[in-house]
Design a protein around this motif. Structure first.
Motif, PDB file in Angstrom:
ATOM      1  N   PRO A  68       0.861  -1.277   0.138  1.00 13.84           N
ATOM      2  CA  PRO A  68       0.108   0.030   0.095  1.00 13.84           C
ATOM      3  C   PRO A  68       0.998   1.198  -0.175  1.00 13.84           C
ATOM      4  O   PRO A  68       1.837   1.207   0.674  1.00 13.84           O
ATOM      5  N   GLN A  69       0.532   2.283  -0.770  1.00 17.47           N
ATOM      6  CA  GLN A  69       1.332   3.407  -1.160  1.00 17.47           C
ATOM      7  C   GLN A  69       0.419   4.813  -0.926  1.00 17.47           C
ATOM      8  O   GLN A  69      -0.762   4.854  -1.390  1.00 17.47           O
ATOM      9  N   ARG A  70       1.106   5.635  -0.611  1.00 20.51           N
ATOM     10  CA  ARG A  70       0.784   7.058  -0.618  1.00 20.51           C
ATOM     11  C   ARG A  70       0.602   7.675  -2.003  1.00 20.51           C
ATOM     12  O   ARG A  70       1.494   7.174  -2.831  1.00 20.51           O
ATOM     13  N   ILE A  71      -0.417   8.374  -2.290  1.00 22.35           N
ATOM     14  CA  ILE A  71      -0.438   8.747  -3.855  1.00 22.35           C
ATOM     15  C   ILE A  71       0.669   9.755  -4.187  1.00 22.35           C
ATOM     16  O   ILE A  71       1.252   9.492  -5.068  1.00 22.35           O
ATOM     17  N   SER A  72       1.233  10.422  -3.266  1.00 24.05           N
ATOM     18  CA  SER A  72       2.432  11.377  -3.115  1.00 24.05           C
ATOM     19  C   SER A  72       3.377  10.643  -3.682  1.00 24.05           C
ATOM     20  O   SER A  72       4.310  10.707  -4.835  1.00 24.05           O
ATOM     21  N   HIS A  73       3.833   9.204  -3.119  1.00 26.30           N
ATOM     22  CA  HIS A  73       4.828   8.561  -3.461  1.00 26.30           C
ATOM     23  C   HIS A  73       4.825   7.752  -4.796  1.00 26.30           C
ATOM     24  O   HIS A  73       5.596   7.843  -5.680  1.00 26.30           O
ATOM     25  N   ASP A  95     -13.245   1.488 -10.625  1.00 31.53           N
ATOM     26  CA  ASP A  95     -13.330   0.332 -11.304  1.00 31.53           C
ATOM     27  C   ASP A  95     -13.067  -0.635 -10.168  1.00 31.53           C
ATOM     28  O   ASP A  95     -13.105  -2.170 -10.819  1.00 31.53           O
ATOM     29  N   GLY A  96     -12.855  -0.524  -9.036  1.00 29.27           N
ATOM     30  CA  GLY A  96     -12.869  -1.631  -8.144  1.00 29.27           C
ATOM     31  C   GLY A  96     -11.421  -2.057  -7.849  1.00 29.27           C
ATOM     32  O   GLY A  96     -11.164  -3.254  -7.388  1.00 29.27           O
ATOM     33  N   LEU A  97     -10.526  -1.516  -8.612  1.00 31.85           N
ATOM     34  CA  LEU A  97      -9.128  -2.173  -8.717  1.00 31.85           C
ATOM     35  C   LEU A  97      -7.951  -1.747  -7.618  1.00 31.85           C
ATOM     36  O   LEU A  97      -7.263  -2.556  -7.196  1.00 31.85           O
ATOM     37  N   VAL A  98      -8.352  -0.547  -6.920  1.00 26.56           N
ATOM     38  CA  VAL A  98      -7.688  -0.259  -5.490  1.00 26.56           C
ATOM     39  C   VAL A  98      -8.735   0.463  -4.682  1.00 26.56           C
ATOM     40  O   VAL A  98      -9.716   0.642  -4.860  1.00 26.56           O
ATOM     41  N   VAL A  99      -8.381   0.340  -3.421  1.00 28.98           N
ATOM     42  CA  VAL A  99      -9.034   0.960  -2.173  1.00 28.98           C
ATOM     43  C   VAL A  99      -8.210   1.637  -1.485  1.00 28.98           C
ATOM     44  O   VAL A  99      -7.026   1.490  -1.573  1.00 28.98           O
ATOM     45  N   ARG A 100      -8.852   2.794  -0.805  1.00 30.22           N
ATOM     46  CA  ARG A 100      -7.807   3.514   0.199  1.00 30.22           C
ATOM     47  C   ARG A 100      -8.204   3.268   1.400  1.00 30.22           C
ATOM     48  O   ARG A 100      -9.536   2.965   1.725  1.00 30.22           O
ATOM     49  N   GLU A 101      -7.046   3.089   2.138  1.00 33.82           N
ATOM     50  CA  GLU A 101      -7.289   3.049   3.672  1.00 33.82           C
ATOM     51  C   GLU A 101      -6.648   3.965   4.389  1.00 33.82           C
ATOM     52  O   GLU A 101      -5.709   4.538   3.887  1.00 33.82           O
ATOM     53  N   PRO A 102      -6.801   4.561   5.554  1.00 28.31           N
ATOM     54  CA  PRO A 102      -6.089   5.326   6.402  1.00 28.31           C
ATOM     55  C   PRO A 102      -4.672   4.919   6.569  1.00 28.31           C
ATOM     56  O   PRO A 102      -4.560   3.713   6.696  1.00 28.31           O
ATOM     57  N   ASP A 103      -3.867   5.658   6.385  1.00 22.57           N
ATOM     58  CA  ASP A 103      -2.413   5.555   6.929  1.00 22.57           C
ATOM     59  C   ASP A 103      -2.277   5.484   8.205  1.00 22.57           C
ATOM     60  O   ASP A 103      -2.332   6.435   8.907  1.00 22.57           O
ATOM     61  N   PRO A 104      -1.961   4.239   8.787  1.00 19.42           N
ATOM     62  CA  PRO A 104      -1.903   4.200  10.201  1.00 19.42           C
ATOM     63  C   PRO A 104      -0.642   5.099  10.831  1.00 19.42           C
ATOM     64  O   PRO A 104      -0.688   5.401  12.108  1.00 19.42           O
ATOM     65  N   ALA A 105       0.187   5.393  10.167  1.00 17.70           N
ATOM     66  CA  ALA A 105       1.625   6.189  10.373  1.00 17.70           C
ATOM     67  C   ALA A 105       1.052   7.690  10.519  1.00 17.70           C
ATOM     68  O   ALA A 105       1.557   8.553  11.106  1.00 17.70           O
ATOM     69  N   ASP A 106      -0.119   8.038   9.798  1.00 19.08           N
ATOM     70  CA  ASP A 106      -0.553   9.448   9.814  1.00 19.08           C
ATOM     71  C   ASP A 106      -1.939   9.336   9.431  1.00 19.08           C
ATOM     72  O   ASP A 106      -2.402   9.235   8.169  1.00 19.08           O
TER      73      ASP A 106
END
Length: 166
Positions: A68-73, A95-106
């Motif tokens: 899992p990655q941040r969009i900025s990276h 399209d259901g190919l990715v999901v966004r999850e909260p970043d546990p570090a921020d």
């Protein structure tokens, strides 16, 4: 006939390990590598006939490799603007190919994660590429096939050196 005293001397018309490359010597090859690999990637993506953009496909591959990655990276890695990557991620999410999850570090940030459907899309793309390319590769002589295998290894080494993942 006796062997020439020059037998061990490199052929000046052929690059060898002993050739001392200068920046000027390497510049054309460096540009050719980038041009040829970019064009090859574009053509393969077109031939694979997957209904998402090359940037989106690369984003899926990046998430698969790095988790899992941040969009900025992801934007930085692709050398595109964050709004452009956000747009691509929005389409992937729609399209259901990715999901966004909260970043546990921020808690203010989100991580983009590959879904099972996204993994299937990536696998389908790779299968289609293999279906197209493998018969072509099999037409190469064994020595040429080995050259391509070695070239891929060298490109991976260059990529790792450039990204600091050596």
């Amino acid at each position: 006939m006796y062997p020439s005293d020059d037998a061990d001397q490199p052929d000046p018309n052929h690059l060898t390990e002993q050739h001392q490359n200068t920046s000027a010597d390497q510049r054309p090859l460096a540009n050719q590598i980038v041009s040829a690999s970019s064009r090859f990637a574009r053509v393969v993506t077109q031939v694979a006939n997957i209904g998402i953009s090359a940037v989106s496909m690369r984003a899926l591959g990046y998430i698969e490799r790095h988790g899992p990655q941040r969009i900025s990276h992801m934007a930085s890695y692709e050398s595109i603007s964050q709004p452009a990557m956000t747009s691509a991620v929005n389409r992937l999410a729609d399209d259901g190919l990715v999901v966004r999850e909260p970043d546990p570090a921020d808690a203010r940030a989100q991580l983009v994660e590959l879904t099972d459907q996204g993994q299937r899309m990536l696998d389908e793309y790779r299968n289609q590429v293999a279906t197209v390319l493998q018969p072509m590769l099999e037409n190469f002589a064994a020595a040429d096939y080995a050259v391509i295998e070695h070239a891929v290894e060298l490109l991976e080494t260059l990529t790792n050196d450039l990204t600091g993942n050596a």
